[in-house]
Design a protein around this motif. Structure first.
Motif, PDB file in Angstrom:
ATOM      1  N   GLY A  10       0.810  -1.208   0.000  1.00 19.17           N
ATOM      2  CA  GLY A  10       0.000   0.000   0.000  1.00 19.17           C
ATOM      3  C   GLY A  10       0.844   1.259   0.000  1.00 19.17           C
ATOM      4  O   GLY A  10       0.556   2.226  -0.723  1.00 19.17           O
ATOM      5  N   TYR A  21      -3.524  -4.516  -5.419  1.00 22.10           N
ATOM      6  CA  TYR A  21      -3.723  -3.068  -5.478  1.00 22.10           C
ATOM      7  C   TYR A  21      -3.917  -2.575  -6.902  1.00 22.10           C
ATOM      8  O   TYR A  21      -4.103  -1.371  -7.121  1.00 22.10           O
ATOM      9  N   THR A  65      -6.640   0.290   1.045  1.00 22.27           N
ATOM     10  CA  THR A  65      -5.563  -0.029   1.979  1.00 22.27           C
ATOM     11  C   THR A  65      -6.121  -0.285   3.376  1.00 22.27           C
ATOM     12  O   THR A  65      -5.716  -1.242   4.064  1.00 22.27           O
ATOM     13  N   TYR A  76      -7.928  -3.726   3.339  1.00 27.98           N
ATOM     14  CA  TYR A  76      -7.018  -4.865   3.239  1.00 27.98           C
ATOM     15  C   TYR A  76      -6.332  -5.173   4.563  1.00 27.98           C
ATOM     16  O   TYR A  76      -6.267  -6.329   4.994  1.00 27.98           O
ATOM     17  N   CYS A  77      -5.802  -4.139   5.199  1.00 27.48           N
ATOM     18  CA  CYS A  77      -5.048  -4.364   6.436  1.00 27.48           C
ATOM     19  C   CYS A  77      -5.957  -4.877   7.552  1.00 27.48           C
ATOM     20  O   CYS A  77      -5.595  -5.813   8.285  1.00 27.48           O
TER      21      CYS A  77
END
Length: 494
Positions: free
Chosen positions: A77, A258, A290, A293-294
């Motif tokens: 990211g 991404y 981002t 996803y995290c």
């Protein structure tokens, strides 16, 4: 370019790339100007959020990084922020449907732009295939929930690759759900950009909603022992398999997760206010994804030990592992089945536009630039894109396709970063509504980051990408070089 109101001279190599001015309804390239910043953001989020989180998050954790896959997502990211700045500057300065291909042509000439364009084709084609293979896994899980399970002979790829990348037959015939999805989505893209964007918006909302539900309900089922050790040590000292080298390799393998913010730039020809809206859409889509996803990868590895996540539907498997959360499993599978096709739609849309602009530059046969008389979309390019991606999705496993997608993406992104430096020197007078700060240092960091991330990919991925690029060079010499003028050197480089 006659009648263009641009106040600056068109730089060498830019002729035929910049869209000539059009009215409110018709773009200069024959496209309808109908897309807004929100539409482009939804296209970006829709293209990014796909099998990267729904499929590869589990595989990257199981094969390379363990619970530290969240760090891998964060690394990718942060790298994407650097790449996104370069894309934002070039997209605002040179709004065209060609994305990295067109920027490379302006900066470096005809042959380098073909190589980057061919890498973009791999990015989107392999990316589409990865998403559909992942979608197929969740679709089959949903069918099992309602008692209509599909036989593996028509729902899994016929080819497998072991840890040594040796191919073998799986006993299956074809991944039929993946093939059917790509073909159906291709039809939607042919219908038009406005209709495609509307479909994407609906599917994006479904995907984001189910991810938020997974995170919120899954937090209560996290077992912190699953995070210990957070960075597993490699069992036999193999580079790239766990440990910090595994975390870095995972960041390279999942980098394609991404892919999508650059897809925003392929819609420039259909954007109402490209100079303003393209940078907004790029950074908005990247920031949203981002965060998703995290948080998702952290909850996923907390709910289930990473060694159990080597499956095509890791989120469903993690939910099914907890009795109190199994009610969410069919909802999750259903939402993914409905929402994941947006990434396929965005990929087919973007790849067909790349083919269109390359055909405009006489690098591909003219049928690739033919627009449908009613829908004003490059229908032949779209159909060909869909057919090629369907063949890959129907025959190859997800991990092989994903690695190839990441390699092509990093090649294109590194070149775009260098193009910013080059064009600041060779074309300083073009208006730049957005500028990369700390140039040339930040774009140079993008070039180095792309190189570093490719070095962490498995060697066999380099070999496969080398074969792909050699095939591209062959096509160029057979057809694309004939579009130039002069001697052989000029035909290739000018």
């Amino acid at each position: 370019m006659g009648g263009s109101p641009a106040p600056v001279e068109v730089p060498p190599g830019y002729e035929g790339i910049a869209p000539p001015p059009g009215d409110e309804e018709e773009g200069g390239q024959g496209f309808k100007k109908v897309l807004t910043a929100l539409d482009l953001t939804m296209i970006g989020v829709g293209s990014i959020v796909g099998s990267g989180i729904f499929v590869m998050s589990g595989q990257a954790a199981a094969l390379y990084a363990g619970p530290a896959v969240v760090v891998s997502f964060a690394i990718s990211g942060l790298a994407c922020i650097v790449y996104a700045m370069s894309f934002a500057e070039l997209a605002a300065a040179y709004p065209t449907a060609g994305s990295a291909y067109s920027y490379t042509k302006v900066a470096f000439g005809r042959f380098p732009s073909w190589i980057v364009g061919w890498a973009l084709v791999s990015e989107y084609m392999f990316g589409i295939s990865v998403i559909t293979v992942g979608w197929s896994g969740y679709f089959c899980a949903l069918m099992r929930h309602i008692g209509w399970g599909l036989p593996k002979s028509i729902s899994t790829p016929p080819l497998n690759f072991d840890s040594g990348h040796i191919p073998s037959l799986s006993g299956s015939y074809v991944n039929l759900p993946a093939v059917i999805l790509i073909l159906l989505v291709s039809v939607v893209v042919v219908i038009g950009a406005r209709e495609s964007a509307s479909s994407v918006t609906a599917m994006v909302l479904v995907k984001v909603t189910v991810i938020v539900m997974f995170v919120l309900f899954g937090i209560g089922y996290i077992d912190t022992e699953n995070w210990d050790p957070f960075v597993p040590e490699p069992a036999d000292g193999t580079f790239g398999e766990f440990g910090w080298s595994g975390v870095l390799r995972a960041s390279s393998v999942i980098f394609f997760a991404y892919v999508g913010f650059d897809a925003v730039t392929t819609g420039a020809g259909e954007c109402i206010h490209p100079q303003r809206d393209l940078p907004i859409a790029i950074f908005s889509s990247l920031g949203i994804v981002t965060l998703l996803y995290c948080s998702t990868s952290l909850v996923l590895t907390g709910m289930l030990h990473y060694s159990k996540l080597m499956v095509p539907d890791p989120l469903s498997v993690a939910v099914d592992a907890h009795d109190g959360l199994r009610w969410l499993s069919p909802i999750l599978a259903c939402a993914v089945v409905v929402g994941l096709p947006s990434g396929v739609l965005c990929g087919v849309y973007s790849m067909s536009r790349i083919f269109y602009i390359m055909a405009e530059d006489m690098l591909l046969p003219t049928p690739f630039r033919d627009l449908h008389p009613a829908f004003r979309t490059p229908y032949l390019a779209t159909i060909i894109c869909g057919l090629c991606a369907a063949v890959l999705a129907g025959s190859l496993p997800v991990n092989v396709i994903g690695e190839l997608c990441s390699m092509g993406t990093l090649l294109a992104f590194g070149t775009v970063s260098y193009a910013v430096i080059r064009l600041r020197e060779t074309d300083p007078d073009v208006p730049r509504p957005f500028k990369v700060p700390f140039c040339p240092y930040l774009p140079a960091a993008g070039v180095l980051l792309a190189l570093a991330q490719t070095l962490f990919l498995p060697f066999v991925t380099w070999v496969r990408m080398g074969v792909w690029l050699l095939a591209g060079v062959g096509i160029y010499l057979w057809y694309g070089a004939q579009g130039g003028k002069g001697d052989a050197y000029e035909r290739i480089w000018k």
